[in-house]
Write a protein that holds these residues in place. Structure first.
Motif, PDB file in Angstrom:
ATOM      1  N   SER A  26     -13.109  -1.401   1.722  1.00 20.80           N
ATOM      2  CA  SER A  26     -12.419  -1.406   0.436  1.00 20.80           C
ATOM      3  C   SER A  26     -13.235  -0.621  -0.582  1.00 20.80           C
ATOM      4  N   LYS A  27     -12.671  -0.406  -1.748  1.00 21.43           N
ATOM      5  CA  LYS A  27     -13.353   0.380  -2.785  1.00 21.43           C
ATOM      6  C   LYS A  27     -14.591  -0.331  -3.316  1.00 21.43           C
ATOM      7  N   LYS A  28     -14.725  -1.618  -3.018  1.00 21.70           N
ATOM      8  CA  LYS A  28     -15.900  -2.365  -3.472  1.00 21.70           C
ATOM      9  C   LYS A  28     -17.160  -1.971  -2.697  1.00 21.70           C
ATOM     10  N   ASN A  70       5.007  -3.956 -10.745  1.00 18.07           N
ATOM     11  CA  ASN A  70       5.135  -2.725 -11.521  1.00 18.07           C
ATOM     12  C   ASN A  70       6.232  -2.800 -12.590  1.00 18.07           C
ATOM     13  N   LYS A 113       0.818  -1.219   0.000  1.00 25.21           N
ATOM     14  CA  LYS A 113       0.000   0.000   0.000  1.00 25.21           C
ATOM     15  C   LYS A 113       0.851   1.269   0.000  1.00 25.21           C
ATOM     16  N   SER A 131      -1.583  -6.105  -3.356  1.00 25.56           N
ATOM     17  CA  SER A 131      -2.212  -7.365  -2.964  1.00 25.56           C
ATOM     18  C   SER A 131      -3.552  -7.188  -2.268  1.00 25.56           C
ATOM     19  N   SER A 149       1.410   1.498  -4.099  1.00 23.85           N
ATOM     20  CA  SER A 149       0.423   1.236  -5.143  1.00 23.85           C
ATOM     21  C   SER A 149      -0.981   1.091  -4.572  1.00 23.85           C
ATOM     22  N   THR A 150      -1.962   1.595  -5.312  1.00 25.89           N
ATOM     23  CA  THR A 150      -3.362   1.438  -4.900  1.00 25.89           C
ATOM     24  C   THR A 150      -3.939   0.121  -5.406  1.00 25.89           C
ATOM     25  N   SER A 151      -3.153  -0.620  -6.172  1.00 31.38           N
ATOM     26  CA  SER A 151      -3.645  -1.889  -6.738  1.00 31.38           C
ATOM     27  C   SER A 151      -2.746  -3.047  -6.336  1.00 31.38           C
ATOM     28  N   GLY A 194      -5.136  -3.955  -2.292  1.00 35.10           N
ATOM     29  CA  GLY A 194      -5.631  -2.636  -2.664  1.00 35.10           C
ATOM     30  C   GLY A 194      -5.285  -1.631  -1.572  1.00 35.10           C
ATOM     31  N   ASP A 223      -1.851   6.340  -2.958  1.00 31.00           N
ATOM     32  CA  ASP A 223      -1.202   5.375  -2.078  1.00 31.00           C
ATOM     33  C   ASP A 223      -0.709   6.080  -0.811  1.00 31.00           C
TER      34      ASP A 223
END
Length: 330
Positions: free
Chosen positions: A197-199, A288, A167, A174, A170-172, A176, A215
């Protein structure tokens, strides 16, 4: 995740209590809602909830036995609101632009949300057998300084340091940018934790002014430039950035970004790394498509700092070998 836990299982308990997750001893009485909703029960789908993150300024109570905390400014750099905020912080003794400043960044924080606790400057030291532990408030040693902590504990509360480390960059990664919060079970009265989470529509995720996901490094940079006064209004010649364990990675990245683009804020003048930790696996850099390990990625930032600022002081403190191979990358 399973492979990560297998790699980490042998020394996980020892690592937990010694190096990576410096814990607080309850010196600060955090207000209700700091680690989750104040309402009983799990939040309903319409209840917006946010993580409590960013810089807090800390100071001692009158007797020096406990500490109090005040959120740093989070408003625009040139706004009247920020000047009002800074004036309030100065009058209440939390931040004075005439004093030197240190901002500390904690590391991995597993299982701290359920305890409703997070890093402060008090520590309990074991004494002789059958004697109660002695609590020492080390914030008293910084009485002539502005002392801030960048809190990202709700994001750092993961069972694996790999997931917390991802984290940072990166925002993506393992997991998020998920973050943990606590809530009280209305039936049993027990504290329970869940992840946002974003979900989930009611979970507010970290973002910039354009509502783009960010991030932890970007969060720290955004928090610093909002918290600090304009460089012309800051009369001290010292700003230290200090990190511990995983937090050293954030400290390195933040220092590099601020020296490159301070956005009118005071530039850091010293970097302190306490038990710096980098995972031995290349998870972030592989995802990345970067050729470096995480350790090398940060070492390159340090090289850039010293290339452009040859006399910039960097201190490294080690109290344990647990950050060395095979548990970490030296």
């Amino acid at each position: 995740m399973i492979s990560q836990l297998k790699r980490f299982s042998v020394l996980s308990i020892l690592v937990f209590i010694t190096l990576f997750s410096a814990q607080a001893s309850g010196c600060i009485n955090w207000k209700a809602g700091t680690f989750g909703p104040t309402t009983l029960g799990k939040p309903d789908i319409d209840q917006k909830i946010s993580a409590d993150s960013g810089i807090y300024w800390l100071k001692n109570t009158t007797n020096g036995q406990t500490e109090t905390a005040m959120p740093a400014c989070k408003v625009g750099a040139n706004s009247k609101a920020k000047n009002k905020c800074l004036k309030k912080l100065k009058s209440s003794g939390y931040f004075n632009p005439n004093k030197p400043t240190i901002i500390f960044i904690h590391g991995w924080q597993p299982m701290t949300v359920v305890d409703k606790n997070r890093f402060d400057f008090c520590y309990n030291y074991d004494l002789a057998k059958d004697e109660p532990a002695k609590r020492v408030n080390t914030l008293t040693q910084w009485k002539d300084w502005n002392v801030g902590v960048f809190y990202w504990n709700q994001y750092a509360d993961e069972l694996s340091p790999y997931d917390a480390e991802a984290k940072i960059y990166s925002t993506s990664g393992s997991k998020g940018m998920r973050w943990k919060y606590d809530w009280t079970n209305t039936e049993g009265g027990k504290v329970k934790t869940s992840y946002c989470s974003k979900k989930q529509a009611n979970c507010v995720m970290p973002s910039n002014s354009e509502d783009e996901p960010i991030d932890i490094v970007q969060m720290a940079y955004q928090s610093y430039t909002a918290a600090m006064p304009a460089a012309k209004s800051y009369t001290s010649d010292s700003v230290r950035i200090a990190g511990q364990s995983l937090g050293t990675q954030i400290a390195i990245q933040l220092t590099g970004k601020l020296l490159l683009d301070p956005q009118g804020s005071p530039e850091p003048t010293r970097l302190a790394l306490m038990d710096p930790y980098f995972t031995p696996d290349h998870q972030f850099t592989k995802v990345n498509n970067l050729p470096d390990s995480v350790g090398d990625f940060n070492a390159n930032i340090v090289r850039n700092i010293l290339r452009t600022n040859p006399t910039f002081p960097i201190s490294v403190f080690r109290t344990s070998e647990l950050s060395q191979a095979p548990n970490g990358e030296p």
